[in-house]
Write a protein that holds these residues in place. Structure first.
Motif, mmCIF file in Angstrom:
data_model
loop_
_atom_site.group_PDB
_atom_site.id
_atom_site.type_symbol
_atom_site.label_atom_id
_atom_site.label_comp_id
_atom_site.label_asym_id
_atom_site.label_seq_id
_atom_site.Cartn_x
_atom_site.Cartn_y
_atom_site.Cartn_z
ATOM 1 N N THR A 355 -2.656 25.878 6.857
ATOM 2 C CA THR A 355 -3.692 27.396 6.827
ATOM 3 C C THR A 355 -4.743 26.922 6.239
ATOM 4 N N GLU A 356 -5.626 27.664 5.809
ATOM 5 C CA GLU A 356 -6.738 27.457 5.004
ATOM 6 C C GLU A 356 -6.485 27.045 3.586
ATOM 7 N N LYS A 357 -5.252 27.323 2.872
ATOM 8 C CA LYS A 357 -5.049 27.068 1.466
ATOM 9 C C LYS A 357 -3.919 26.317 1.401
ATOM 10 N N LEU A 358 -3.328 25.660 2.461
ATOM 11 C CA LEU A 358 -1.990 24.843 2.483
ATOM 12 C C LEU A 358 -2.487 23.773 3.338
ATOM 13 N N ALA A 359 -2.233 22.343 2.787
ATOM 14 C CA ALA A 359 -2.407 21.182 3.455
ATOM 15 C C ALA A 359 -1.465 20.321 3.012
ATOM 16 N N LEU A 360 -0.994 19.518 4.093
ATOM 17 C CA LEU A 360 0.009 18.571 4.043
ATOM 18 C C LEU A 360 -0.646 17.216 4.494
ATOM 19 N N GLY A 361 -0.243 16.169 3.767
ATOM 20 C CA GLY A 361 -1.034 14.707 4.072
ATOM 21 C C GLY A 361 0.046 13.732 3.672
ATOM 22 N N GLY A 362 -0.579 12.411 3.883
ATOM 23 C CA GLY A 362 0.167 11.327 3.571
ATOM 24 C C GLY A 362 -0.681 10.079 3.451
ATOM 25 N N PHE A 363 -0.341 8.965 3.062
ATOM 26 C CA PHE A 363 -1.078 7.879 2.885
ATOM 27 C C PHE A 363 -0.247 6.318 3.069
ATOM 28 N N PHE A 364 -1.132 5.262 3.604
ATOM 29 C CA PHE A 364 -0.331 4.103 3.356
ATOM 30 C C PHE A 364 -1.405 3.189 2.761
ATOM 31 N N LEU A 365 -1.109 2.305 1.890
ATOM 32 C CA LEU A 365 -1.975 1.251 1.334
ATOM 33 C C LEU A 365 -1.554 0.026 0.985
ATOM 34 N N TYR A 366 -2.119 -0.958 1.570
ATOM 35 C CA TYR A 366 -1.794 -2.440 1.460
ATOM 36 C C TYR A 366 -3.050 -3.185 0.791
ATOM 37 N N LEU A 367 -2.585 -4.093 -0.468
ATOM 38 C CA LEU A 367 -3.566 -4.893 -1.048
ATOM 39 C C LEU A 367 -2.725 -6.032 -1.065
ATOM 40 N N SER A 368 -3.217 -7.075 -0.504
ATOM 41 C CA SER A 368 -2.584 -8.538 -0.276
ATOM 42 C C SER A 368 -2.325 -9.049 -1.857
ATOM 43 N N GLY A 369 -1.186 -9.904 -1.787
ATOM 44 C CA GLY A 369 -1.141 -10.267 -3.174
ATOM 45 C C GLY A 369 -0.676 -11.806 -3.098
ATOM 46 N N ASP A 370 -0.585 -12.438 -4.274
ATOM 47 C CA ASP A 370 -0.113 -13.857 -4.168
ATOM 48 C C ASP A 370 0.407 -14.206 -5.436
ATOM 49 N N SER A 371 0.990 -15.464 -5.536
ATOM 50 C CA SER A 371 1.320 -16.052 -6.771
ATOM 51 C C SER A 371 0.361 -16.597 -7.817
ATOM 52 N N ASN A 372 0.631 -16.912 -9.134
ATOM 53 C CA ASN A 372 -0.057 -17.336 -10.142
ATOM 54 C C ASN A 372 -1.146 -18.536 -9.691
ATOM 55 N N PRO A 373 -2.422 -18.327 -9.769
ATOM 56 C CA PRO A 373 -3.208 -19.678 -9.349
ATOM 57 C C PRO A 373 -3.054 -20.729 -10.172
#
Length: 510
Positions: A355-373
């Motif tokens: 409705t104008e007052k009610l919203a549903l949503g979602g997200f996906f986030l990927y940030l690449s990672g690595d070991s200690n340089p």
């Protein structure tokens, strides 16, 4: 007099926009994860067992006072100024400090000062002693001149200090000093294109970080008023050791990993030096961003993909061990550690208006990672690097919620100690009778890589955030927020982190 004659209007009345705000916060935190490696004066050793463990409790009052004004004497020029106190805690909490004596011959390098498990309570602003915040920023957040084409505003130029966001906050989301240009072909000739560029010194300080320019070039194809497809290229030269400070948590990880096998006196002295100086560094990084925003009826979809590539040159801090003739096996050799970087970020979100007052949503986030340089000796580093990222998907692990624009922001690695982030969640917002607002988020969060000093897993945990607010009057709003993070097997110890916020905001705009 000539300048005033040009600025002061002859007939039309000058426009003046004024914003005032006092944002009060009462905060309760329980079992927050310890992200600093502190020195325990009772054992004369670093408190490695509490690092990355849920062990911090706090309760405090803080506030932010803000004032901003924009004066438009003519249609083609505007002058803006905003100041704020930062998140000011009258009774702050900062670690006490102590001086460590290095063993000879390394004592020639000086006597480093480290943060301890003891606490002191000065007045703080944005997590710094208020004296340091005042010296660095003067509490001035924005001070700019805007020049624009009259009527249609197809050309806009900002000069001075202003707020900027690059790649939806994945690269940068804070104040900076510089120049911003916008060229809107749609407003000029009806062509569906926008071109923009900005050259920034990405720092809140007026005295530091002035040798590290950040450049962005961006083009957008305009599908409609709120729908775009964009492509941007950004380049950053780090001439102020900003990324060296970014690697302090990675030094902490190395300190905890090496603590059981290293001579206690040597460990105490050497890592005291490392944690004080950080990792002296030079860096050149580039980002390539493709993003889009599209509506399908009441469904909004947004996506951003960023590829980061560059080179870091880090001083080999372990060379100080060579002075003592006690370099442990397996550590990198040479004066510098050369690191090629290749990181990726993907940010997806959806929002559906029921409705104008009610919203549903979602997200996906990927940030690449690595070991200690620092422990692998350089080579390629796959953790996604930003300058000062500002992400708001959740309130505890990220920087969303009531304090989304409340406190200072800092450069951080992707995830914890650069191990990356894979996160997904659902959220909802509901407005009732234009006075009441409710919101909630539920998310699960993973690391791409495990940490050698924590629980050995990749699960950061499951977070749930709840928010509610009511407008008591047009200028007074009462808000509540409760966040909880059930920690996973990534951390050194299991636990549940709680945060309860109560806010009372007074605002005035004209």
């Amino acid at each position: 007099m000539l300048l005033l004659g040009l600025l002061l209007p002859r007939t039309a009345r000058a426009e003046l926009e004024l914003e005032l705000g006092l944002f009060n916060r009462f905060t309760l935190k329980r079992d927050e994860v310890q992200r600093r490696l502190l020195y325990d004066t009772s054992t004369q050793a670093f408190a490695g067992k509490s690092y990355l463990a849920p062990s911090l409790d706090d309760i405090y009052y803080s506030f932010l006072a803000r004032a901003g004004v924009v004066w438009k004497p003519r249609k083609w020029i505007a002058l803006g100024l905003s100041v704020d106190s930062g998140e000011l805690r009258p009774v702050g909490s900062l670690p006490e400090e102590t001086t460590i004596t290095l063993p000879p011959p390394a004592d020639a390098l000086g006597s480093p000062t480290v943060q301890t498990t003891g606490q002191r309570s000065p007045v703080t602003a944005n997590g710094l002693h208020i004296r340091d915040e005042a010296r660095e920023t003067f509490f001035i957040r924005q001070a700019f001149v805007r020049l624009q084409a009259p009527e249609t505003e197809w050309l806009v130029a900002d000069v001075g200090r202003f707020e900027s966001e690059l790649s939806g906050g994945l690269i940068y989301g804070d104040y900076g000093i510089g120049l911003r240009l916008l060229f809107d072909l749609e407003l000029l000739k009806g062509k569906p294109f926008r071109l923009s560029s900005r050259l920034l010194l990405p720092t809140r300080s007026w005295t530091e970080g002035l040798r590290s320019p950040l450049l962005e070039l961006r083009g957008e194809y305009v599908l409609s008023l709120l729908e775009t497809v964009g492509l941007s290229v950004s380049f950053y030269h780090d001439g102020d050791n900003n990324f060296g400070a970014l690697f302090v948590p990675i030094i902490s990880e190395a300190a905890v990993k090496m603590q059981p096998t290293m001579d206690p006196d040597l460990h105490r002295g050497v890592f005291s030096l490392f944690l004080t100086t950080g990792v002296p560094s030079r860096a050149n990084l580039a980002w390539f961003t493709l993003d889009a925003n599209k509506y399908f009826g009441d469904l909004q979809l947004s996506a951003s993909f960023v590829a980061e590539v560059g080179h870091l040159s880090l001083d080999n801090i372990f060379q100080v061990l060579t002075l003592l003739g006690k370099t442990p096996a397996g550590l990198p050799q040479g004066d510098t550690i050369e690191v090629s970087t290749l990181g990726f970020a993907l940010d997806l979100s959806a929002r559906y208006l029921i409705t104008e007052k009610l919203a549903l949503g979602g997200f996906f986030l990927y940030l690449s990672g690595d070991s200690n340089p620092l422990l692998t000796g350089g080579g390629r580093y796959g953790s996604f690097l930003g300058v000062v990222p500002h992400l708001t998907q959740t309130n505890l692990f990220f920087s969303g919620g009531m304090n989304e624009t409340f406190s200072g922001r800092q450069a951080t690695t992707s995830g914890i100690d650069g191990r990356g982030v894979i996160a997904g969640g659902l959220n909802a917002t509901w407005e009732l009778k234009e006075r009441f607002r409710f919101g909630g988020t539920a998310a699960v969060l993973f690391a791409q890589e495990t940490s050698p000093i924590s629980g050995g897993g990749r699960f950061y945990g499951q977070e749930t955030d709840l928010e509610a607010s009511v407008a008591i009057t047009s200028f007074l709003r009462l808000s509540l927020e409760y966040d909880v993070l059930w920690g996973g097997n990534f951390y050194a110890a299991s636990g549940v982190t709680h945060k309860l916020l109560c806010g009372l905001d007074l605002t005035y705009e004209r």
